[in-house]
Design a protein around this motif. Sequence first.
Motif, mmCIF file in Angstrom:
data_model
loop_
_atom_site.group_PDB
_atom_site.id
_atom_site.type_symbol
_atom_site.label_atom_id
_atom_site.label_comp_id
_atom_site.label_asym_id
_atom_site.label_seq_id
_atom_site.Cartn_x
_atom_site.Cartn_y
_atom_site.Cartn_z
ATOM 1 N N LEU A 93 -58.046 -19.900 -9.892
ATOM 2 C CA LEU A 93 -59.182 -19.276 -9.213
ATOM 3 C C LEU A 93 -58.728 -18.538 -7.956
ATOM 4 N N LYS A 120 -61.253 -16.430 -12.270
ATOM 5 C CA LYS A 120 -62.396 -15.800 -11.611
ATOM 6 C C LYS A 120 -62.233 -15.825 -10.091
ATOM 7 N N TYR A 153 -69.619 -15.168 -7.869
ATOM 8 C CA TYR A 153 -69.979 -16.580 -7.921
ATOM 9 C C TYR A 153 -70.003 -17.186 -6.522
ATOM 10 N N GLN A 174 -74.474 -17.992 -10.534
ATOM 11 C CA GLN A 174 -73.935 -16.829 -11.241
ATOM 12 C C GLN A 174 -75.079 -15.970 -11.770
ATOM 13 N N LEU A 206 -64.103 -20.704 -15.841
ATOM 14 C CA LEU A 206 -63.895 -20.083 -14.527
ATOM 15 C C LEU A 206 -62.445 -19.612 -14.342
ATOM 16 N N VAL A 238 -70.968 -18.466 -17.691
ATOM 17 C CA VAL A 238 -70.036 -19.590 -17.593
ATOM 18 C C VAL A 238 -70.817 -20.876 -17.852
#
Length: 469
Positions: A178, A153, A203, A131, A150, A144
């Motif tokens: 996610l 994300k 990410y 990240q 997360l 994070v």
Amino acid sequence: MIRLLPLFLLCLLCSCQEEEEETVEIERCHRDWEEVQKDSVLTILAENGPASYFIYRGRNMGFEYELLHEFCKDMNIRLQVRMVNDLDEMYELLANCEGDIVACNLTITENRKRYVDFSTPHILTHDVLIQRIPADTDTVNQLVTEIEQLYGKTIHVWKNSSFYEQIVLINDKLNLNLTIVPTSGELITEELIRQVSDGEIDYTIADENVAKIDLNYYSNLDISLKLSEDREIAFALRKGSGRLLDTLNFWLNDRSNRSTIGEVKRKYFDRKNLTSKAQQPYSSLVPEGQLSPYDEIIKEEAAKIGWDWRLISAIIYQESKFETWKTSWAGAFGIFQFMPSTASAYGISRNSSADAQIKAGVKKLNKNFQQWLEEIPDSTEAMKFTLATFNTGRAHIDDARALCEKYEKDQNVWDDNVNKMLLNLSKPKYYRDEVVKNGYCRGVETYEYVIEVLQRFEEYKSAFPEPGD
């Protein structure tokens, strides 16, 4: 803090590239340590990455490459690299004896043990989140530091990697909502890491050892969030190559080699001055990267005579490592290491530009090649004779051919014929023979020269492919 260890144990996939769901049985060949020693060459199958293997300014580099290079030096054998990018292809090439060892940052897994044997591990690693470090003014996006952060994300992960399988497991178990974007196998881990650094994606996931190298030239990244337990990285060998495995393991475990292995690790994982080269312009890791500062002129001159520009580049690297200022103890100078008398015949001097030196060198190579073609119609053989002539001159090659005729060998075939007689020219029995007109020759240098140039040519072709390769 959420306990993640049980999740890690669910994931038995590897952390490097693809792990196949079904493996097709491949007919196996036999090649073990005896055959490697006989050929005096060990071939490794490597991917284009800093933890495995890459080329910088024509020079072979990479953590696993350098480990095996040190091994080969101690074993007095040559190391040859075949760069491949598809893990399935690596398995097939290994099974077909087109490579002896897979050096691809491979994690030891139970599934893989069914198809290959692993060496002593040389690194412990784990998965980490890649990240960007938020700017001081960024109050919305925060670093994070816990898995639950997360939530909601978007993360880009190679679809056929263990990273993808693991993040799916974590997402399902913890209901993180996610958005997991699967990427194709053509998009290597290093490219995803670059995209995070450049802000193209938010990410991704990588092995900690690979991420640690990338951190040396992407200073805006954070890799501190651990996503798996530690796993062992090792070399993979074909089943049935037990003596090679034993020999390699003995070397890896030998106390006397600890300092060498430790120094290679420090070079790639702890020092910025070397690993930063991986992302500089003359690196095989850079999309559309150059092999050398002279690619353009080399390509132009190669096209004029119908040669592959990467072969000419391999010759130049062998001669000077692309260093125009280099001068040998014998007085040879420049990018092609011309002797002054030869240079004068081709209209160049020590003060000539790199372009002029390259034009002169290509002109001489082509002249020698055309001369050999008049006697040896096979262009592949004529090329080997051309390389030998460029290194040691025509006279000693003619002597070696004369010896071939006397001893009933083929004077128009280089391997196992003329090259062997060239080696014999360092022995009184042969260099004093009446058919030899030019006396003693340290033939081993030219013998090795031809092998090394052609080997480097193949490595350059793999690292810098052209349409039609």
